[in-house]
Design a protein around this motif. Sequence first.
Motif, PDB file in Angstrom:
ATOM      1  N   PRO A   1      -3.899   1.646  -2.846  1.00  0.00           N
ATOM      2  CA  PRO A   1      -3.677   0.328  -2.257  1.00  0.00           C
ATOM      3  C   PRO A   1      -3.136  -0.763  -3.194  1.00  0.00           C
ATOM      4  O   PRO A   1      -3.038  -0.441  -4.478  1.00  0.00           O
TER       5      PRO A   1
ATOM      6  N   VAL B   1      -4.361   6.524   0.703  1.00  0.00           N
ATOM      7  CA  VAL B   1      -3.893   5.276   0.589  1.00  0.00           C
ATOM      8  C   VAL B   1      -4.182   5.010  -0.898  1.00  0.00           C
ATOM      9  O   VAL B   1      -5.312   4.972  -1.784  1.00  0.00           O
TER      10      VAL B   1
ATOM     11  N   ASN C   1      -3.502   2.284  -9.886  1.00  0.00           N
ATOM     12  CA  ASN C   1      -4.482   1.925  -8.723  1.00  0.00           C
ATOM     13  C   ASN C   1      -5.164   0.627  -8.968  1.00  0.00           C
ATOM     14  O   ASN C   1      -6.260   0.672  -9.918  1.00  0.00           O
TER      15      ASN C   1
ATOM     16  N   GLY D   1      -8.451  -1.816  -0.535  1.00  0.00           N
ATOM     17  CA  GLY D   1      -8.200  -0.403  -0.083  1.00  0.00           C
ATOM     18  C   GLY D   1      -8.813  -0.242   1.498  1.00  0.00           C
ATOM     19  O   GLY D   1      -9.234  -1.162   2.071  1.00  0.00           O
ATOM     20  N   TYR D   2      -8.802   1.027   1.797  1.00  0.00           N
ATOM     21  CA  TYR D   2      -9.424   1.240   3.021  1.00  0.00           C
ATOM     22  C   TYR D   2     -10.951   1.558   3.148  1.00  0.00           C
ATOM     23  O   TYR D   2     -11.329   2.320   2.409  1.00  0.00           O
TER      24      TYR D   2
ATOM     25  N   ASP E   1       0.809  -1.343   0.090  1.00  0.00           N
ATOM     26  CA  ASP E   1       0.036  -0.078   0.006  1.00  0.00           C
ATOM     27  C   ASP E   1       0.920   1.220  -0.066  1.00  0.00           C
ATOM     28  O   ASP E   1       1.809   1.293   0.633  1.00  0.00           O
TER      29      ASP E   1
END
Length: 456
Positions: free
Chosen positions: A317, A315, A222, A306-307, A210
Amino acid sequence: MQVWKEFQEKNKDRFLEELLEMLRIPSVSADTTHKDDVRACAEMVRQRLLEAGADQAALHETKGYPIVYGEKIVGPDAPTILVYGHYDVQPPDPLELWKSAPFEPAIRDGKIYARGACDDKGQFYMHVKALETMTKTDTVACNVKFMIEGEEEVGSQHLEDFVRENKALLKADVVLISDTSMISMEHPSLETGLRGLAYLEVEITGPNRDLHSGVYGGAVANPIQALSEMIASLHDQDNRVTIPGFYDAVDALSEQERKQLNEAPFDEKAYKADLGVKALWGEKGYTTLERTGIRPTLEVNGIWGGYTGEGAKTVLPAKAFAKISMRLVPHQKSREIEKLFTDHFTSIAPDGVSVKVTALHGGEAAVTPTDSIAYQAAGKAIEATFGKRPIPTRGGGSIPIVALFEEVLEIKSVLMGFGLDNDNLHSPNEKYDLFNFYKGIETIPYFHQYFAEMSQ
Ligand code: BES
Ligand code: MN
Ligand code: MN
């Protein structure tokens, strides 16, 4: 028959109590923390078969969950019905959306609310109570064999071996399954086909960790963006699936068959209102009944990466994932479609990410003949209790084992389901109407009787 009616009327509260007791067992096959519950449910099914008058009932161990097999044999001259069902259920989450707890069955408005109420405990249990009705009134007309499995909702991984190894035990003239839906109680119907399935998981990997989205964002692909674009490209402007070769094997129905299919009552306004959507969606050139019945489709079942926690974290990811399934129609082979998907999905990945595709499970479509004795007997049975001939329909769901019965045992199935499409299968607040439950128990003995008579 009057004796059946009397017996069922007298025992109807007990029938319901017994079902509720089974619904209290959280037999979630996908969740290993429920391992003991799944087994406890199998044991309960075995016990109930014996109480209903089966000559014998036993648990057959597999590498996964046991298969409950039980039978009532009346003689070599009587035809044999093999009843298939499943005692496992889908996970209940999201829990917060249930109005009452999924494993504390509640009756509201004449409906039983619980996970498994319709899929499939409430439905296969009708066959157990129909057996009891016939044994207690001394009217058993057919040999009946029960095969109730505990892994249907996770792909019936171990059932195939069991079926291959027990051909003699499972010998029958028809497979009778109540695990599908009817149009409505006013419009009883019989499904004449089920779709196949290919289910895969995809993993997109970008950078090796990340990254800070300010330091690296804009300079590195991404994976979530890549995955989103790849998924978006799987349908074209006409909502057709873009995987090369996807439609090659699809059986085109004749105009006559399409016309008949579309004669089934369908209230688009009520359908939309029930789902809370303003518009429907689907492949151009086909009606909703065709889109869900005779056309193959592709769905994203889940997507993550991801987050996703509280607040914001900047971030980029390293990974993104999705679960993607395709519903298949006759002649499309699940394995071939898996390969077409994998090749195509890998080929459309942008530079800078890599793709891993894993096939989870699948199964073939099936069609059931409408000119068989069994189908005719089912029609007559429904007519006897609903006062109407059932309308033939094509169901959108999958029961992969049906194609396997045809291949291995060479037996066709009859899909005599009593559920409704809006019973919330696999959703929060799954339900089954008491009316449907009792109607099923009432109808099944007629099937046995007519099937015996018509088989002479
Ligand atoms: N009972 C359903 C299938 C079904 C539901 C058929 C409604 C027709 C109408 C069955 O339990 C089921 O959920 N099958 C899965 C496939 C399985 C391999 C997990 C499905 O259709 O998603
Ligand atoms: Mn089911
Ligand atoms: Mn199901």
